[in-house]
Enzyme design. Structure first.
Site, PDB file in Angstrom:
ATOM      1  N   LYS A  54       0.842  -1.204   0.000  1.00 34.80           N
ATOM      2  CA  LYS A  54       0.000   0.000   0.000  1.00 34.80           C
ATOM      3  C   LYS A  54       0.873   1.249   0.000  1.00 34.80           C
ATOM      4  O   LYS A  54       0.640   2.177  -0.777  1.00 34.80           O
ATOM      5  CB  LYS A  54      -0.899   0.029   1.245  1.00 34.80           C
ATOM      6  CG  LYS A  54      -2.133  -0.805   1.118  1.00 34.80           C
ATOM      7  CD  LYS A  54      -2.861  -0.867   2.447  1.00 34.80           C
ATOM      8  CE  LYS A  54      -3.861  -2.006   2.427  1.00 34.80           C
ATOM      9  NZ  LYS A  54      -4.292  -2.430   3.747  1.00 34.80           N
ATOM     10  N   GLN A  98      -5.262  -1.370   9.572  1.00 32.02           N
ATOM     11  CA  GLN A  98      -5.151  -2.709   9.006  1.00 32.02           C
ATOM     12  C   GLN A  98      -5.779  -3.756   9.933  1.00 32.02           C
ATOM     13  O   GLN A  98      -5.533  -3.757  11.145  1.00 32.02           O
ATOM     14  CB  GLN A  98      -3.658  -3.020   8.769  1.00 32.02           C
ATOM     15  CG  GLN A  98      -3.373  -4.347   8.114  1.00 32.02           C
ATOM     16  CD  GLN A  98      -3.838  -4.410   6.663  1.00 32.02           C
ATOM     17  OE1 GLN A  98      -3.914  -3.403   5.958  1.00 32.02           O
ATOM     18  NE2 GLN A  98      -4.139  -5.611   6.203  1.00 32.02           N
ATOM     19  N   ASP A 121     -11.653   2.719   3.816  1.00 35.95           N
ATOM     20  CA  ASP A 121     -12.133   1.332   3.752  1.00 35.95           C
ATOM     21  C   ASP A 121     -13.643   1.279   3.508  1.00 35.95           C
ATOM     22  O   ASP A 121     -14.173   0.242   3.105  1.00 35.95           O
ATOM     23  CB  ASP A 121     -11.865   0.615   5.084  1.00 35.95           C
ATOM     24  CG  ASP A 121     -10.597  -0.228   5.062  1.00 35.95           C
ATOM     25  OD1 ASP A 121     -10.274  -0.777   3.995  1.00 35.95           O
ATOM     26  OD2 ASP A 121      -9.963  -0.346   6.130  1.00 35.95           O
TER      27      ASP A 121
HETATM   28  N1  GUN Z   1      -6.931  -6.644   5.972  1.00 34.30           N
HETATM   29  C1  GUN Z   1      -7.069  -7.364   4.824  1.00 34.30           C
HETATM   30  N2  GUN Z   1      -7.763  -6.676   3.905  1.00 34.30           N
HETATM   31  C2  GUN Z   1      -8.078  -5.484   4.476  1.00 34.30           C
HETATM   32  C3  GUN Z   1      -8.780  -4.337   4.022  1.00 34.30           C
HETATM   33  O1  GUN Z   1      -9.293  -4.269   2.886  1.00 34.30           O
HETATM   34  N3  GUN Z   1      -8.884  -3.302   4.897  1.00 34.30           N
HETATM   35  C4  GUN Z   1      -8.356  -3.362   6.151  1.00 34.30           C
HETATM   36  N4  GUN Z   1      -8.495  -2.309   6.948  1.00 34.30           N
HETATM   37  N5  GUN Z   1      -7.687  -4.411   6.608  1.00 34.30           N
HETATM   38  C5  GUN Z   1      -7.545  -5.468   5.772  1.00 34.30           C
END
Ligand code: GUN
Length: 290
Positions: A54, A98, A121
């Site tokens: 990311k 996360q 998100d």
């Molecule tokens: N962990 C795995 N995929 C995601 C996601 O799309 N968003 C978040 N916040 N955590 C994750």
């Protein structure tokens, strides 16, 4: 005839290109460089890889990346305080905490403390509500990416019979809202659905998001259907190694489907691309642009 393979890697690259162009134009028009903050608590190996990817892609499209890596024993209170600091920080337009969080931290409480206008998100109840009533909002990234892939094959989804397998808050439910917004006839199937194969056979567009390796079989697929596989399952492979498979038995279903996403290289790459897109949208919403 074999199905068309939907190349998520290439389409994600197109989305990132568009994001990079949007960032440039925001810089030119408003002197604004969108910023994305990612909070990682603990040492989960998969999460560390996600967060690294990311951050790299955020910088690649010209945005600012803020990484907050906290030890696994960080208190819930300290995470909440950090989120409040990020909520108040003008340089931060998007916040992602996360998941999964360590067990002693109430994930729902933390996610709900994020400013809804920075919730890239799209998990905050305010954004869930906005999505369902059709307001401009931040939509969860994986369903957004899945819908982009589906529209590459069926640009106009009006009246399409869509079946989604899975009713999670992260994929199944927001996917249903998105496809409803596109005027699909939407069915959400789940573990209690009666005669799931028959329900799936009615689908012009089938989205599998259950987390069960290769559950969807050839005879579940309507000939010519578009199949979007959201599953990413690690299973034993050859020579003692592991491999990734989706929720769809790819090889056999590809013989019947009109188009299908592979795993890996289908929906997976779209998620981060849509996160970057959401960060731009968040910045625009915060400055009342468009
Ligand atoms: N962990 C795995 N995929 C995601 C996601 O799309 N968003 C978040 N916040 N955590 C994750």
């Amino acid at each position: 005839m074999a199905a068309q393979i939907i190349d998520g890697k290439a389409i994600a690259a197109e989305v990132r290109q568009q994001v990079a162009a949007d960032v440039k134009s925001l810089q030119a028009s408003h002197g604004l460089t969108p910023g994305l903050a990612v909070v990682l608590v603990g040492e989960d190996p998969a999460s560390k890889v996600y967060v690294k990817n990311k951050a790299a892609q955020t910088v690649e499209v010209g945005m600012q990346s803020f990484e907050h890596k906290l030890p696994a024993d960080t208190s819930e209170e300290d995470v909440l305080v950090l989120v409040q600091t990020l909520n108040a920080d003008k340089n931060v337009n998007g916040i992602l905490v996360q998941l999964p969080l360590p067990k002693h931290i109430n994930a729902e409480k933390v996610l709900n403390s994020i400013d809804p206008n920075k919730d890239v998100d799209g998990f905050h109840p305010t954004n869930v509500g906005r999505l369902w009533i059709g307001e401009r909002t931040l939509v969860p990234c994986t369903p957004t990416g899945s819908a982009i892939l589906a529209k590459k094959i069926i640009p106009n989804l009006k009246g399409v019979n869509a079946v989604i397998i899975g009713r999670s808050n992260i994929v199944g439910k927001p996917m249903a809202a998105l496809l409803l917004r596109e005027s699909c006839t939407v069915t959400i199937a789940h573990s209690q659905t009666k005669d799931l194969p028959a329900v799936c056979r009615g689908a012009d567009l089938l989205v599998a998001a259950v987390g069960r390796p290769e559950m969807v079989k050839r005879d579940w697929i309507k000939p010519g259907a578009v199949v979007i596989d959201v599953g990413i399952n690690r299973v034993p492979g050859e020579n003692g190694k592991t491999k990734l498979v989706g929720d769809v038995a790819y090889a056999e279903c590809a013989e019947v489907a009109g188009a299908i996403t592979p795993v890996p290289g289908g929906v997976g790459p779209m998620t981060i691309a849509c996160l970057l897109q959401n960060t731009v949208t968040a910045a625009k919403m915060q400055y009342g642009i468009e």
